[in-house]
Design a protein around this motif. Structure first.
Motif, PDB file in Angstrom:
ATOM      1  N   PHE A  23      42.439  26.155  45.162  1.00 58.41           N
ATOM      2  CA  PHE A  23      42.607  27.320  44.299  1.00 58.41           C
ATOM      3  C   PHE A  23      41.316  27.608  43.537  1.00 58.41           C
ATOM      4  O   PHE A  23      40.878  28.757  43.448  1.00 58.41           O
ATOM      5  N   LEU A  24      40.710  26.564  42.995  1.00 57.65           N
ATOM      6  CA  LEU A  24      39.459  26.770  42.263  1.00 57.65           C
ATOM      7  C   LEU A  24      38.359  27.303  43.166  1.00 57.65           C
ATOM      8  O   LEU A  24      37.603  28.194  42.777  1.00 57.65           O
TER       9      LEU A  24
ATOM     10  N   PHE B 197      38.600  29.132  45.941  1.00 56.80           N
ATOM     11  CA  PHE B 197      38.804  30.527  46.299  1.00 56.80           C
ATOM     12  C   PHE B 197      38.820  31.437  45.078  1.00 56.80           C
ATOM     13  O   PHE B 197      38.526  32.630  45.190  1.00 56.80           O
ATOM     14  N   ASP B 198      39.130  30.901  43.927  1.00 55.05           N
ATOM     15  CA  ASP B 198      39.019  31.673  42.701  1.00 55.05           C
ATOM     16  C   ASP B 198      37.557  31.951  42.387  1.00 55.05           C
ATOM     17  O   ASP B 198      37.193  33.065  42.003  1.00 55.05           O
ATOM     18  N   VAL B 199      36.702  30.952  42.567  1.00 51.10           N
ATOM     19  CA  VAL B 199      35.266  31.149  42.363  1.00 51.10           C
ATOM     20  C   VAL B 199      34.717  32.126  43.396  1.00 51.10           C
ATOM     21  O   VAL B 199      33.837  32.926  43.100  1.00 51.10           O
ATOM     22  N   GLU B 200      35.270  32.090  44.608  1.00 44.49           N
ATOM     23  CA  GLU B 200      34.844  33.053  45.624  1.00 44.49           C
ATOM     24  C   GLU B 200      35.105  34.476  45.135  1.00 44.49           C
ATOM     25  O   GLU B 200      34.234  35.354  45.267  1.00 44.49           O
ATOM     26  N   LEU B 201      36.261  34.711  44.565  1.00 40.75           N
ATOM     27  CA  LEU B 201      36.546  36.046  44.059  1.00 40.75           C
ATOM     28  C   LEU B 201      35.645  36.421  42.896  1.00 40.75           C
ATOM     29  O   LEU B 201      35.275  37.585  42.741  1.00 40.75           O
ATOM     30  N   LEU B 202      35.280  35.428  42.085  1.00 36.56           N
ATOM     31  CA  LEU B 202      34.368  35.720  40.982  1.00 36.56           C
ATOM     32  C   LEU B 202      33.014  36.201  41.490  1.00 36.56           C
ATOM     33  O   LEU B 202      32.359  37.017  40.857  1.00 36.56           O
TER      34      LEU B 202
ATOM     35  N   TYR C   6      33.873  39.924  43.872  1.00 34.32           N
ATOM     36  CA  TYR C   6      34.258  41.167  43.217  1.00 34.32           C
ATOM     37  C   TYR C   6      33.062  41.928  42.627  1.00 34.32           C
ATOM     38  O   TYR C   6      32.904  43.119  42.897  1.00 34.32           O
TER      39      TYR C   6
END
Length: 124
Positions: A65-66, A68-73, A76
Motif C-alpha cells: 500500500f505504501l 503504490f501510495d507513493v507512486e500516486l504521489l 499525480y
C-alpha cells in the motif's frame, strides 16, 4: 517586525497546558480499579491478549500500500503538469520526464506482478 503577539500567544498557550495538567493531577480521580485499568476498545470489552503477533501478510499488504501510495504521489503531479497549457515542465525536458515516468511505472508494475505471483494478495 514585532514578535510580541507571538510571544504572548506562546506564553498563554503554555500557561493553559500547564494549568490543565496541574488541574487534572489535583482534581482527577485517584482510585485505581480493575475496570478503570482495563483498555478501552470502542465500547466493547477486550477479548484475548493485545500482544498477539500479526500475520506476515498484514505487513506485506501494508508495504505494498505504501509503495503504490507513493507512486500516486509522484504520478499525480506529473500527469497534471504534463497536460496543462502553462508548460510547467520545460519543452526540452518533456520527453525526458516522460521517459523517466515510464521507467518508474514499469518498475512498479514489475513489482506488482512479482508480488502477485508470490501470492501476496491471496488470503488463506
Amino acid at each position: 517586525m514585532s514578535y510580541h503577539p507571538v510571544v504572548i500567544y506562546v506564553l498563554v498557550l503554555l500557561g493553559f497546558v500547564v494549568t490543565n495538567l496541574i488541574l487534572a493531577h489535583v482534581i482527577g480521580p485517584k482510585k485505581k480499579t480493575a475496570v478503570k485499568q482495563m483498555p478501552y476498545e470502542s465500547g466493547m470489552d477486550p477479548v484475548g491478549d493485545a500482544r498477539q503477533p500479526f500475520d506476515v501478510k498484514f505487513y506485506l499488504v501494508a508495504i505494498l500500500f505504501l509503495v503504490f501510495d507513493v507512486e500516486l504521489l509522484f504520478l499525480y503531479p506529473w500527469s497534471v503538469s504534463a497536460y496543462t497549457d502553462q508548460h510547467i515542465i520545460p519543452a526540452e525536458l518533456s520527453d525526458t520526464v516522460f521517459g523517466v515516468m515510464l521507467v518508474f511505472m514499469t518498475t512498479l508494475a514489475i513489482a506488482f506482478v512479482y508480488a502477485w505471483r508470490k501470492g501476496v494478495f491471496r488470503w488463506r
